[in-house]
Design an enzyme around this catalytic site. Structure first.
Site, PDB file in Angstrom:
ATOM      1  N   ASN A   1      43.703  59.788  86.114  1.00 21.14           N
ATOM      2  CA  ASN A   1      44.233  60.215  84.815  1.00 21.14           C
ATOM      3  C   ASN A   1      43.128  60.297  83.777  1.00 21.14           C
ATOM      4  O   ASN A   1      42.163  59.522  83.802  1.00 21.14           O
ATOM      5  CB  ASN A   1      45.389  59.322  84.345  1.00 21.14           C
ATOM      6  CG  ASN A   1      45.047  57.844  84.300  1.00 21.14           C
ATOM      7  OD1 ASN A   1      44.271  57.349  85.100  1.00 21.14           O
ATOM      8  ND2 ASN A   1      45.634  57.144  83.349  1.00 21.14           N
ATOM      9  N   ILE A   2      43.265  61.271  82.892  1.00 22.54           N
ATOM     10  CA  ILE A   2      42.274  61.507  81.845  1.00 22.54           C
ATOM     11  C   ILE A   2      43.020  61.609  80.515  1.00 22.54           C
ATOM     12  O   ILE A   2      43.780  62.558  80.294  1.00 22.54           O
ATOM     13  CB  ILE A   2      41.466  62.798  82.133  1.00 22.54           C
ATOM     14  CG1 ILE A   2      40.770  62.692  83.500  1.00 22.54           C
ATOM     15  CG2 ILE A   2      40.447  63.037  81.014  1.00 22.54           C
ATOM     16  CD1 ILE A   2      40.091  63.961  83.967  1.00 22.54           C
ATOM     17  N   GLU A   3      42.827  60.587  79.674  1.00 26.18           N
ATOM     18  CA  GLU A   3      43.552  60.536  78.408  1.00 26.18           C
ATOM     19  C   GLU A   3      42.751  61.200  77.300  1.00 26.18           C
ATOM     20  O   GLU A   3      41.556  61.467  77.447  1.00 26.18           O
ATOM     21  CB  GLU A   3      43.871  59.077  78.062  1.00 26.18           C
ATOM     22  CG  GLU A   3      44.781  58.466  79.112  1.00 26.18           C
ATOM     23  CD  GLU A   3      45.251  57.068  78.802  1.00 26.18           C
ATOM     24  OE1 GLU A   3      44.719  56.442  77.850  1.00 26.18           O
ATOM     25  OE2 GLU A   3      46.161  56.588  79.515  1.00 26.18           O
TER      26      GLU A   3
ATOM     27  N   CYS B   1      47.804  63.500  84.009  1.00 30.20           N
ATOM     28  CA  CYS B   1      47.990  62.458  85.020  1.00 30.20           C
ATOM     29  C   CYS B   1      47.097  62.698  86.239  1.00 30.20           C
ATOM     30  O   CYS B   1      46.690  63.836  86.535  1.00 30.20           O
ATOM     31  CB  CYS B   1      49.433  62.437  85.509  1.00 30.20           C
ATOM     32  SG  CYS B   1      50.641  62.014  84.272  1.00 30.20           S
TER      33      CYS B   1
ATOM     34  N   GLU C   1      47.857  62.735  89.378  1.00 28.04           N
ATOM     35  CA  GLU C   1      48.438  63.615  90.409  1.00 28.04           C
ATOM     36  C   GLU C   1      48.165  65.080  90.103  1.00 28.04           C
ATOM     37  O   GLU C   1      47.860  65.870  90.989  1.00 28.04           O
ATOM     38  CB  GLU C   1      49.952  63.402  90.498  1.00 28.04           C
ATOM     39  CG  GLU C   1      50.378  62.001  90.867  1.00 28.04           C
ATOM     40  CD  GLU C   1      50.591  61.093  89.667  1.00 28.04           C
ATOM     41  OE1 GLU C   1      49.804  61.152  88.703  1.00 28.04           O
ATOM     42  OE2 GLU C   1      51.537  60.298  89.719  1.00 28.04           O
TER      43      GLU C   1
ATOM     44  N   CYS D   1      55.351  60.831  87.306  1.00 30.84           N
ATOM     45  CA  CYS D   1      56.193  61.221  86.166  1.00 30.84           C
ATOM     46  C   CYS D   1      56.896  62.544  86.478  1.00 30.84           C
ATOM     47  O   CYS D   1      56.583  63.232  87.455  1.00 30.84           O
ATOM     48  CB  CYS D   1      55.343  61.341  84.899  1.00 30.84           C
ATOM     49  SG  CYS D   1      54.360  62.849  84.818  1.00 30.84           S
TER      50      CYS D   1
ATOM     51  N   CYS E   1      54.651  65.661  86.793  1.00 38.72           N
ATOM     52  CA  CYS E   1      53.901  65.687  88.061  1.00 38.72           C
ATOM     53  C   CYS E   1      54.813  66.019  89.233  1.00 38.72           C
ATOM     54  O   CYS E   1      54.411  66.735  90.151  1.00 38.72           O
ATOM     55  CB  CYS E   1      53.192  64.356  88.284  1.00 38.72           C
ATOM     56  SG  CYS E   1      51.783  64.140  87.178  1.00 38.72           S
TER      57      CYS E   1
HETATM   58  N1  THU Z   1      49.998  58.496  84.495  1.00 39.27           N
HETATM   59  C1  THU Z   1      49.551  59.089  85.635  1.00 39.27           C
HETATM   60  O1  THU Z   1      48.346  59.295  85.819  1.00 39.27           O
HETATM   61  N2  THU Z   1      50.470  59.467  86.556  1.00 39.27           N
HETATM   62  C2  THU Z   1      51.821  59.358  86.396  1.00 39.27           C
HETATM   63  O2  THU Z   1      52.585  59.925  87.182  1.00 39.27           O
HETATM   64  C3  THU Z   1      52.352  58.525  85.317  1.00 39.27           C
HETATM   65  C4  THU Z   1      51.404  58.252  84.202  1.00 39.27           C
HETATM   66  C5  THU Z   1      49.028  58.117  83.472  1.00 39.27           C
HETATM   67  C6  THU Z   1      49.117  58.951  82.226  1.00 39.27           C
HETATM   68  C7  THU Z   1      48.570  58.021  81.181  1.00 39.27           C
HETATM   69  O3  THU Z   1      47.159  58.171  81.143  1.00 39.27           O
HETATM   70  C8  THU Z   1      48.876  56.639  81.695  1.00 39.27           C
HETATM   71  O4  THU Z   1      49.229  56.783  83.059  1.00 39.27           O
HETATM   72  C9  THU Z   1      50.018  55.947  80.957  1.00 39.27           C
HETATM   73  O5  THU Z   1      51.137  56.769  80.907  1.00 39.27           O
END
Ligand code: THU
Length: 130
Positions: free
Chosen positions: A42-44, A53, A55, A86, A89
């Site tokens: 994941n990259i925020e 996310c 995935e 989520c 995804c």
């Molecule tokens: N996140 C994912 O990488 N995959 C998911 O299916 C659920 C959430 C990440 C997004 C965000 O950076 C962090 O988890 C918190 O939501």
């Protein structure tokens, strides 16, 4: 390839997560039909909404490299119990990967196992646009 190899690849990808805002690092490893593993984390983003996310990063990397048929995805988070994909995804994985096997794990063990069809039982997809 054994499930544990795919989970290990997802754990390794998780180390690259950019999760400065939530602190929740996630790794994913997508297996193509020919056995190639494509990983993602994941990259925020400071605007939050541009976060992507693990995935979807894995799937978009794979598509961008020309992969078209997929078998399984492993998803790793540090949660005690299962951390399933989520909704966004699930939609993307279904659209480009179909009824994948989904293996969930934390840092120590497997926490759940589903088919994508179980996680997204009534999908909106391209069949409805024909
Ligand atoms: N996140 C994912 O990488 N995959 C998911 O299916 C659920 C959430 C990440 C997004 C965000 O950076 C962090 O988890 C918190 O939501």
């Amino acid at each position: 390839m054994a499930d544990c190899e795919l989970v290990s690849a997802a754990r390794a990808a998780r180390a690259f997560a950019r999760a400065e805002f939530s602190g929740c690092k996630v790794g994913a490893a997508l297996e193509t039909v020919d056995g190639t593993i494509v990983t993602g984390c994941n990259i925020e983003n400071a605007t939050y909404g541009l976060t992507i996310c693990a995935e979807r990063v894995a799937m978009f990397k794979a598509l961008s490299d020309g992969h078209r048929v997929f078998r399984r995805i492993a998803i790793v988070a540090s949660t005690k119990g299962p951390a399933p994909p989520c909704g966004a995804c699930r939609q993307i994985l279904w659209e480009f990967g179909g009824d994948l096997e989904v293996v969930l794990a934390n840092l120590r063990r497997e926490t759940g196992r589903y088919t994508l069809g179980e996680l997204l039982p009534v999908p909106f997809d391209a069949r409805l646009l024909r």
